[in-house]
Design an enzyme around this catalytic site. Structure first.
Site, PDB file in Angstrom:
ATOM      1  N   GLU A 185       5.639   3.322   6.293  1.00  0.00           N
ATOM      2  CA  GLU A 185       6.221   3.078   7.614  1.00  0.00           C
ATOM      3  C   GLU A 185       7.347   4.079   7.836  1.00  0.00           C
ATOM      4  O   GLU A 185       7.744   4.800   6.911  1.00  0.00           O
ATOM      5  CB  GLU A 185       6.746   1.638   7.692  1.00  0.00           C
ATOM      6  CG  GLU A 185       5.664   0.591   7.499  1.00  0.00           C
ATOM      7  CD  GLU A 185       6.199  -0.839   7.498  1.00  0.00           C
ATOM      8  OE1 GLU A 185       7.426  -1.008   7.675  1.00  0.00           O
ATOM      9  OE2 GLU A 185       5.391  -1.767   7.312  1.00  0.00           O
ATOM     10  N   GLU A 234       1.064  10.156  -1.884  1.00  0.00           N
ATOM     11  CA  GLU A 234       0.771   9.403  -3.109  1.00  0.00           C
ATOM     12  C   GLU A 234       1.931   9.478  -4.093  1.00  0.00           C
ATOM     13  O   GLU A 234       1.753   9.433  -5.305  1.00  0.00           O
ATOM     14  CB  GLU A 234      -0.521   9.912  -3.784  1.00  0.00           C
ATOM     15  CG  GLU A 234      -1.782   9.639  -2.987  1.00  0.00           C
ATOM     16  CD  GLU A 234      -2.251   8.198  -3.086  1.00  0.00           C
ATOM     17  OE1 GLU A 234      -1.659   7.429  -3.859  1.00  0.00           O
ATOM     18  OE2 GLU A 234      -3.211   7.856  -2.381  1.00  0.00           O
ATOM     19  N   GLY A 235       3.141   9.597  -3.563  1.00  0.00           N
ATOM     20  CA  GLY A 235       4.340   9.682  -4.384  1.00  0.00           C
ATOM     21  C   GLY A 235       4.809  11.118  -4.509  1.00  0.00           C
ATOM     22  O   GLY A 235       4.069  11.985  -4.972  1.00  0.00           O
TER      23      GLY A 235
END
Length: 364
Positions: A127, A342-343
């Site tokens: 978000e 993904e990080g």
């Protein structure tokens, strides 16, 4: 240790490479310029079982192992990283979590259409105010009779505009801070509204959307992104090597100059190291062994390798590398995001540090 691919793995790799060279690579530059998602491509991938490579056959998948899936992502991303990330998110972040954690009813209902490529999966976590700090998300889920009402907004959702199946996270316990108050839901794409399509630096053949919602996953996903980064780096190296063997300056091929030779040697070495880290992480996951730190190492090293080596490929090509005459500028733009989603690389280093220090580090 046996580093040889099995006959089945080599066959899957060959089939994917042939399709990528025939159906993806010739169009990748135009898809990038037009910012066009190649919807017509995915039935062709599905026909070869590439939309459900490592999904069990009982749920409509090809039933291959996780390393075979990584090989597929590498070959697709070598041709077009946008196609690679679409398949990676569809499989690692949407389909496989339902296989691993869904109820029997959920697996029977949602997985076969995903594995057959009839629906495209998406992963709705991020978000505007919760990126690396995923536990701070604000989307809410409130019980309503036999179901739930979900309300909130999501951002940076790959495949979110395709009307497929979303693995979506929402807060079910407002009194509990952090990730412990969050639950995962499976949502049909027709239950969300696309509010914006992102304009991105790269990966322009994939779709990334903001969504308005009214109604152990990352470990495997990181290995998929490592494979994507590996494919991008390999593609950049291939172009740089071929160019160095053809381009002449001062009466000699530039490949005969030590400066270029050292660049190519460093590129080849780092790509090999990234490949070994990625394949090891995939093998560990396939064996059901712990792979959190190994996946983080693969993702960290492969993504940073892709960013470095795509830049070096531009340097080898010189001025033309900075133009759209050659694809290396596209590889450079596509590579950067592998250090973020993904990080981020910083999060991967934190995961690795917690592992090597015996998880003595704690959130503040």
């Amino acid at each position: 240790m046996d580093f040889e691919l099995s006959a089945d793995q080599r066959e899957i790799q060959r089939l994917t490479r042939e399709l990528a060279e025939a159906e993806i690579a010739p169009h990748a530059s135009s898809w990038d310029r037009e910012h066009r998602f190649p919807q017509e491509l995915f039935p062709k991938l599905a026909a070869l079982g590439l939309m459900g490579v490592c999904v069990p056959e009982e749920y409509g998948g090809a039933g291959s192992d996780f390393l075979s899936y990584v090989l597929v992502l590498e070959e697709l991303s070598r041709a077009d990283a946008g196609v690679g990330v679409t398949v990676a998110v569809h499989t690692s972040a949407a389909t496989l979590p339902i296989v691993a954690f869904g109820s029997n009813e959920q697996k029977a209902r949602f997985v076969p259409p995903l594995a057959r490529g009839e629906r495209i999966g998406a992963f709705a976590l991020t978000e505007s105010g919760s990126g690396s700090d995923a536990g701070s998300l604000r989307t809410t889920a409130v019980p309503d009779g036999d179901g739930w009402v979900l309300s909130g907004s999501k951002q940076w959702i790959t495949n979110g505009a395709l009307g497929g199946t979303l693995v979506l996270f929402a807060r079910t316990d407002p009194a509990t801070a952090g990730a412990r108050g969050v639950s995962c839901f499976i949502v049909d794409g027709d239950q969300v509204r696309v509010t914006r399509e992102e304009e991105k630096l790269g990966l322009n053949s994939s779709t990334t959307s903001d969504l308005r919602v009214a109604m152990a996953t990352l470990d495997g996903g990181r290995i998929g992104i490592a494979a994507q980064a590996l494919g991008i780096a390999q593609a950049a190296y291939d172009v740089a090597r071929a160019y160095a063997l053809e381009r002449e300056q001062f009466g000699r091929r530039i490949a005969d100059f030590q400066a270029i030779q050292w660049k190519l040697a460093d590129m080849a070495t780092e790509i090999d190291a990234a490949r070994l880290l990625t394949y090891r992480a995939a093998w560990l996951k396939q064996q059901g062994l712990p792979h959190t730190a190994e996946g983080a190492k693969a993702k960290l090293f492969a993504s940073e390798t892709a960013r470095r080596q795509t830049a070096e490929a531009i340097q080898v090509l010189g001025g033309v590398g900075y133009t759209k005459e050659f694809p290396v500028e596209r590889y450079y733009r596509d590579a950067k995001v592998t250090e973020i989603y993904e990080g981020t690389s910083e999060i991967q280093r934190l995961v690795i540090a917690r592992h090597i220090l015996g998880r003595q580090l704690r959130d503040t």
